[in-house]
Write a protein that holds these residues in place. Structure first.
Motif, PDB file in Angstrom:
ATOM      1  N   ARG A  72     -17.351   4.262  -0.583  1.00  0.00           N
ATOM      2  CA  ARG A  72     -16.092   4.508   0.144  1.00  0.00           C
ATOM      3  C   ARG A  72     -16.081   3.704   1.433  1.00  0.00           C
ATOM      4  O   ARG A  72     -17.117   3.479   2.048  1.00  0.00           O
ATOM      5  N   ARG A 104      -1.995   5.206  -4.381  1.00  0.00           N
ATOM      6  CA  ARG A 104      -3.038   5.429  -5.377  1.00  0.00           C
ATOM      7  C   ARG A 104      -3.814   6.671  -4.968  1.00  0.00           C
ATOM      8  O   ARG A 104      -4.066   6.896  -3.782  1.00  0.00           O
ATOM      9  N   THR A 148      -9.907  11.359   7.077  1.00  0.00           N
ATOM     10  CA  THR A 148      -9.982  10.383   5.996  1.00  0.00           C
ATOM     11  C   THR A 148     -11.392  10.296   5.427  1.00  0.00           C
ATOM     12  O   THR A 148     -11.605  10.562   4.253  1.00  0.00           O
ATOM     13  N   PHE A 207      -6.794   4.354   7.328  1.00  0.00           N
ATOM     14  CA  PHE A 207      -6.704   4.015   5.905  1.00  0.00           C
ATOM     15  C   PHE A 207      -8.120   3.967   5.344  1.00  0.00           C
ATOM     16  O   PHE A 207      -8.969   3.227   5.846  1.00  0.00           O
ATOM     17  N   GLY A 223     -10.568   4.317   1.531  1.00  0.00           N
ATOM     18  CA  GLY A 223     -10.510   4.276   0.078  1.00  0.00           C
ATOM     19  C   GLY A 223     -11.798   3.758  -0.521  1.00  0.00           C
ATOM     20  O   GLY A 223     -12.835   3.695   0.147  1.00  0.00           O
ATOM     21  N   ILE A 263       0.834  -1.215   0.000  1.00  0.00           N
ATOM     22  CA  ILE A 263       0.000   0.000   0.000  1.00  0.00           C
ATOM     23  C   ILE A 263       0.867   1.263   0.000  1.00  0.00           C
ATOM     24  O   ILE A 263       0.648   2.172  -0.798  1.00  0.00           O
ATOM     25  N   GLU A 317      -6.862   7.401  -5.076  1.00  0.00           N
ATOM     26  CA  GLU A 317      -8.135   7.191  -4.387  1.00  0.00           C
ATOM     27  C   GLU A 317      -7.980   6.715  -2.935  1.00  0.00           C
ATOM     28  O   GLU A 317      -8.955   6.617  -2.209  1.00  0.00           O
ATOM     29  N   TRP A 318      -6.774   6.408  -2.512  1.00  0.00           N
ATOM     30  CA  TRP A 318      -6.541   6.002  -1.123  1.00  0.00           C
ATOM     31  C   TRP A 318      -6.211   7.225  -0.281  1.00  0.00           C
ATOM     32  O   TRP A 318      -5.544   8.149  -0.726  1.00  0.00           O
ATOM     33  N   CYS A 319      -6.657   7.205   0.943  1.00  0.00           N
ATOM     34  CA  CYS A 319      -6.338   8.270   1.891  1.00  0.00           C
ATOM     35  C   CYS A 319      -5.779   7.620   3.149  1.00  0.00           C
ATOM     36  O   CYS A 319      -6.475   6.851   3.816  1.00  0.00           O
ATOM     37  N   ILE A 320      -4.530   7.901   3.432  1.00  0.00           N
ATOM     38  CA  ILE A 320      -3.863   7.358   4.618  1.00  0.00           C
ATOM     39  C   ILE A 320      -3.394   8.548   5.444  1.00  0.00           C
ATOM     40  O   ILE A 320      -2.745   9.457   4.927  1.00  0.00           O
TER      41      ILE A 320
END
Length: 117
Positions: free
Chosen positions: A45, A10, A69, A29, A31, A5, A12-15
């Protein structure tokens, strides 16, 4: 999993990571929703994980990570049904059980319950 990860970010991912005095005290995390093939998802989501160090529970770190997030919009998540602290946290933040449950073959004694808002 985390190597993949973090090594293959990516859009579209939010970390998000929470820190205090140079120490990581939590992370979240979020997404796109994921389900089994052919499964209709109740939300687009998904919150995949949120963790806060035990000594920081109740200090608002989890709420800050959730807001950073997932925001306040529609989302889904899976929570261990027998984790009252996590369940209470998600209920306070507008999530409700939708009746879906599942078990992971690697942890058959843990029943996951889906929550949505």
């Amino acid at each position: 999993m985390w190597n993949h990860i973090l090594g293959n970010p990516r859009e579209e991912w939010c970390i998000r990571i929470a820190e205090s005095r140079g120490q990581i005290i939590g992370f979240a995390f979020f997404g796109p929703g994921v389900g089994r093939e052919g499964q209709d998802l109740p939300r687009d989501r998904q919150l995949f994980s949120i963790y806060v160090a035990a000594e920081r529970h109740g200090a608002g770190v989890g709420k800050s990570l959730l807001d950073a997030t997932a925001g306040h919009g529609p989302a889904m998540l899976w929570v261990a049904k027998d984790n009252p602290r996590a369940v209470a946290f998600y209920l306070r933040n507008g999530f409700e059980f939708d009746g879906a449950e599942q078990t992971d073959p690697g942890a058959a004694k843990i029943v996951g319950a889906r929550m949505v808002r």
